[in-house]
Design an enzyme around this catalytic site. Structure first.
Site, PDB file in Angstrom:
ATOM      1  N   THR A   1      -0.320   1.899  10.288  1.00 55.33           N
ATOM      2  CA  THR A   1      -1.358   2.673   9.605  1.00 55.33           C
ATOM      3  C   THR A   1      -2.766   2.421  10.118  1.00 55.33           C
ATOM      4  O   THR A   1      -3.633   3.284  10.006  1.00 55.33           O
ATOM      5  CB  THR A   1      -1.344   2.386   8.090  1.00 55.33           C
ATOM      6  OG1 THR A   1      -1.531   0.977   7.867  1.00 55.33           O
ATOM      7  CG2 THR A   1      -0.040   2.847   7.460  1.00 55.33           C
TER       8      THR A   1
ATOM      9  N   GLU B   1       2.735  -5.707   8.847  1.00 58.24           N
ATOM     10  CA  GLU B   1       3.096  -4.331   8.493  1.00 58.24           C
ATOM     11  C   GLU B   1       4.188  -3.804   9.419  1.00 58.24           C
ATOM     12  O   GLU B   1       5.167  -3.180   8.971  1.00 58.24           O
ATOM     13  CB  GLU B   1       1.874  -3.413   8.573  1.00 58.24           C
ATOM     14  CG  GLU B   1       2.208  -1.963   8.235  1.00 58.24           C
ATOM     15  CD  GLU B   1       1.065  -0.993   8.496  1.00 58.24           C
ATOM     16  OE1 GLU B   1       1.349   0.160   8.879  1.00 58.24           O
ATOM     17  OE2 GLU B   1      -0.113  -1.385   8.322  1.00 58.24           O
TER      18      GLU B   1
ATOM     19  N   CYS C   1       0.850  -1.192   0.000  1.00 61.56           N
ATOM     20  CA  CYS C   1       0.000   0.000   0.000  1.00 61.56           C
ATOM     21  C   CYS C   1       0.890   1.249   0.000  1.00 61.56           C
ATOM     22  O   CYS C   1       1.856   1.326   0.768  1.00 61.56           O
ATOM     23  CB  CYS C   1      -0.888  -0.001   1.240  1.00 61.56           C
ATOM     24  SG  CYS C   1      -1.800   1.539   1.483  1.00 61.56           S
TER      25      CYS C   1
END
Length: 276
Positions: free
Chosen positions: A160, A125, A95
């Site tokens: 995020t 992540e 992303c």
């Protein structure tokens, strides 16, 4: 029949949809392709993707040739290098918002003694972000986990899919201690939109249903937020888990969904609720 309201922002975010589109295109062009870890944190969606030629692998040792897709969560630079070294074809579906965090972690590692990565240590992540911060990375789930002895300067980034409130708490604690720091709020805008929309809706309904994979960090955050505003909050992966007795005497039911939840799963839940 209860009224069903769907949160203004729910379901697939840009990064997830982009990763799926890239993976499907790669599968169409190459036949079977390999996703390094589940492409998204939604078991039902991953199963559907498998039927379309996208196989999940947990280690690069599982493939000797072909196309490897980096999912939206991203990976460490070491994994990228390993893919190239093995002669595999890389499709990088990280992303763009996650890639921004990775760049920030790398930059802060050059300027600071420590880089605090706020998030879940085992989340892919976060593992990838730590790879960019190198040996200066230190993962904390909350302000309470900041080490007692910490010398500045300190860099701060955040997973995020975490909340801005958690980021602010870490910044406030560093400020209270008088530690010099540089903080970058890397909470994804789409994540914040979903959190705000779910929070607003949950405060106006009799019951709330959050749809998504239980292994999804952003969906779990949504459920926790909804639970704070609506005692009758339920977390389900599919409509088959819904129980009619949960909604007895409910006039208005709200629905929210994580960024890795396909539209058809949301629609199935709405249809079930509207049939009560």
């Amino acid at each position: 029949m209860p009224q069903v309201r769907v949160a203004k922002h729910s379901g697939f975010c840009y990064g997830v949809k982009r990763a799926i589109d890239m993976a499907l295109q790669a599968a169409q062009e190459n036949g079977e392709v390999y996703s390094y870890g589940p492409l998204i944190h939604n078991p039902e969606a991953v199963s559907d993707l498998h039927s379309q030629g996208i196989t999940v692998i947990d280690s690069l040792d599982e493939v000797s040739k072909g196309v490897v897709i980096i999912r939206s969560h991203g990976v460490s630079p070491q994994v990228i290098q390993d893919i190239h070294d093995r002669g595999l074809t890389l499709v990088d579906a990280t992303c763009p918002y996650v890639a921004k965090v990775q760049r920030s972690a790398s930059q802060l590692a050059q300027a600071c003694r420590t880089v605090l990565v706020v998030g879940k240590a085992v989340h892919p992540e976060v593992v990838g972000i730590c790879g960019y911060a190198g040996d200066k990375a230190l993962v904390v789930a909350s302000a309470s986990q900041i080490p007692e002895h910490l010398d500045g300067p300190v860099g701060v980034v955040i997973q995020t899919t975490q909340t801005k409130e958690r980021f602010d708490a870490v910044v406030d604690e560093l400020t209270r201690r008088g530690i010099h720091f540089e903080a970058r709020n890397t909470v994804c805008r789409a994540t914040r939109q979903r959190q705000d929309a779910a929070s607003e809706l949950a405060g106006t309904v009799d019951a709330m249903v959050v749809v998504g994979g239980r292994n999804s960090s952003n969906t779990t955050q949504l459920f926790n937020i909804c639970k704070q505003h609506c005692p009758k909050a339920y977390f389900v992966e599919t409509c088959q888990e819904l129980q009619p007795q949960w909604f007895e005497d409910c006039q208005v039911i709200g629905v929210s969904a994580g960024a890795s939840t396909p539209d058809d799963q949301i629609s199935a839940v709405v249809c079930f609720l509207e049939s009560l």
